[in-house]
Write a protein that holds these residues in place. Structure first.
Motif, PDB file in Angstrom:
ATOM      1  N   PRO A 112       0.821  -1.203   0.000  1.00 46.75           N
ATOM      2  CA  PRO A 112       0.000   0.000   0.000  1.00 46.75           C
ATOM      3  C   PRO A 112       0.861   1.261   0.000  1.00 46.75           C
ATOM      4  O   PRO A 112       1.949   1.274   0.560  1.00 46.75           O
ATOM      5  CB  PRO A 112      -0.791  -0.085   1.304  1.00 46.75           C
ATOM      6  N   ASP A 113       0.378   2.271  -0.658  1.00 42.77           N
ATOM      7  CA  ASP A 113       1.082   3.544  -0.710  1.00 42.77           C
ATOM      8  C   ASP A 113       0.089   4.638  -0.327  1.00 42.77           C
ATOM      9  O   ASP A 113      -0.496   5.281  -1.185  1.00 42.77           O
ATOM     10  CB  ASP A 113       1.657   3.780  -2.108  1.00 42.77           C
ATOM     11  N   VAL A 114      -0.117   4.806   0.963  1.00 39.01           N
ATOM     12  CA  VAL A 114      -1.068   5.793   1.471  1.00 39.01           C
ATOM     13  C   VAL A 114      -0.285   6.960   2.045  1.00 39.01           C
ATOM     14  O   VAL A 114       0.797   6.780   2.592  1.00 39.01           O
ATOM     15  CB  VAL A 114      -2.019   5.161   2.512  1.00 39.01           C
ATOM     16  N   SER A 115      -0.838   8.152   1.872  1.00 41.38           N
ATOM     17  CA  SER A 115      -0.156   9.329   2.414  1.00 41.38           C
ATOM     18  C   SER A 115      -1.145  10.179   3.181  1.00 41.38           C
ATOM     19  O   SER A 115      -2.363  10.087   2.977  1.00 41.38           O
ATOM     20  CB  SER A 115       0.464  10.164   1.283  1.00 41.38           C
ATOM     21  N   LEU A 116      -0.606  11.002   4.039  1.00 45.87           N
ATOM     22  CA  LEU A 116      -1.426  11.934   4.801  1.00 45.87           C
ATOM     23  C   LEU A 116      -2.164  12.872   3.852  1.00 45.87           C
ATOM     24  O   LEU A 116      -3.355  13.163   4.041  1.00 45.87           O
ATOM     25  CB  LEU A 116      -0.545  12.710   5.778  1.00 45.87           C
ATOM     26  N   ASP A 117      -1.482  13.313   2.798  1.00 46.86           N
ATOM     27  CA  ASP A 117      -2.117  14.192   1.812  1.00 46.86           C
ATOM     28  C   ASP A 117      -3.324  13.524   1.146  1.00 46.86           C
ATOM     29  O   ASP A 117      -4.340  14.170   0.898  1.00 46.86           O
ATOM     30  CB  ASP A 117      -1.116  14.619   0.737  1.00 46.86           C
ATOM     31  N   ARG A 118      -3.215  12.233   0.855  1.00 43.42           N
ATOM     32  CA  ARG A 118      -4.335  11.524   0.220  1.00 43.42           C
ATOM     33  C   ARG A 118      -5.521  11.407   1.183  1.00 43.42           C
ATOM     34  O   ARG A 118      -6.664  11.535   0.757  1.00 43.42           O
ATOM     35  CB  ARG A 118      -3.901  10.133  -0.237  1.00 43.42           C
ATOM     36  N   LEU A 119      -5.232  11.154   2.443  1.00 45.07           N
ATOM     37  CA  LEU A 119      -6.311  11.052   3.436  1.00 45.07           C
ATOM     38  C   LEU A 119      -7.023  12.391   3.590  1.00 45.07           C
ATOM     39  O   LEU A 119      -8.255  12.459   3.567  1.00 45.07           O
ATOM     40  CB  LEU A 119      -5.763  10.575   4.783  1.00 45.07           C
ATOM     41  N   ILE A 120      -6.242  13.439   3.732  1.00 47.24           N
ATOM     42  CA  ILE A 120      -6.810  14.783   3.874  1.00 47.24           C
ATOM     43  C   ILE A 120      -7.581  15.165   2.612  1.00 47.24           C
ATOM     44  O   ILE A 120      -8.701  15.683   2.687  1.00 47.24           O
ATOM     45  CB  ILE A 120      -5.701  15.809   4.194  1.00 47.24           C
ATOM     46  N   GLY A 121      -7.006  14.886   1.462  1.00 50.43           N
ATOM     47  CA  GLY A 121      -7.666  15.197   0.194  1.00 50.43           C
ATOM     48  C   GLY A 121      -8.985  14.468   0.031  1.00 50.43           C
ATOM     49  O   GLY A 121      -9.953  15.024  -0.503  1.00 50.43           O
ATOM     50  N   ALA A 122      -9.039  13.220   0.481  1.00 54.85           N
ATOM     51  CA  ALA A 122     -10.285  12.452   0.386  1.00 54.85           C
ATOM     52  C   ALA A 122     -11.380  13.090   1.222  1.00 54.85           C
ATOM     53  O   ALA A 122     -12.521  13.231   0.773  1.00 54.85           O
ATOM     54  CB  ALA A 122     -10.041  11.009   0.834  1.00 54.85           C
ATOM     55  N   ILE A 123     -11.036  13.505   2.433  1.00 53.54           N
ATOM     56  CA  ILE A 123     -12.022  14.140   3.313  1.00 53.54           C
ATOM     57  C   ILE A 123     -12.468  15.477   2.741  1.00 53.54           C
ATOM     58  O   ILE A 123     -13.666  15.753   2.620  1.00 53.54           O
ATOM     59  CB  ILE A 123     -11.449  14.325   4.733  1.00 53.54           C
TER      60      ILE A 123
END
Length: 134
Positions: A112-123
């Motif tokens: 998996p390649d998850v980032s804080l930016d992706r989590l924030i962007g999803a929200i």
């Protein structure tokens, strides 16, 4: 637990490990976002031998401004669509979301390649809410 501590501390950018006890089975990792990534931290967790046969898990706690019972499901669904997220559970009363990350097994070919930016962007993209920096 020493192996997990050593593995996490070996990641460049990790500043501090707190609340780390056998009773809580949890560690709070303070890290420099520009130097360490969630992917690196998850890899550090995945590299450790399971404790008592139970593999370690990795989660991120996010503080979400304006989180309510009305938008909690939308926040959870947005996060669950991010590759590398196993689950998300919103707590509107506290304004937080716990995001459980996929911890790969050594034999897994795809990591998996998850980032804080992706989590924030999803929200932010799905709900217009913002995530507080902590």
């Amino acid at each position: 637990m020493r192996a997990l501590s050593a593995s996490l501390q070996s990641v460049a950018g990790v500043k501090n490990l707190g609340d780390f006890t056998p009773q809580t089975k949890r560690v709070v990792v303070e890290y420099e976002v520009g130097l360490a990534s969630l992917t690196q931290l998850v890899a550090a967790v995945a590299s450790c031998k399971p404790l008592h046969g139970e593999p370690y898990a990795a989660s991120v706690l996010l503080k979400v401004k304006g989180l309510t019972a009305d938008n909690a499901a939308a926040v959870e669904q947005a996060l669950k669509r991010v590759k590398g997220v196993a689950n998300a559970k919103a707590n509107p009363a506290e304004g937080t979301v716990i995001v459980d990350l996929v911890v790969p097994k050594p034999e897994d070919k795809e990591k998996p390649d998850v980032s804080l930016d992706r989590l924030i962007g999803a929200i932010e993209g799905a709900t217009g809410l913002s995530v507080e920096a902590s």
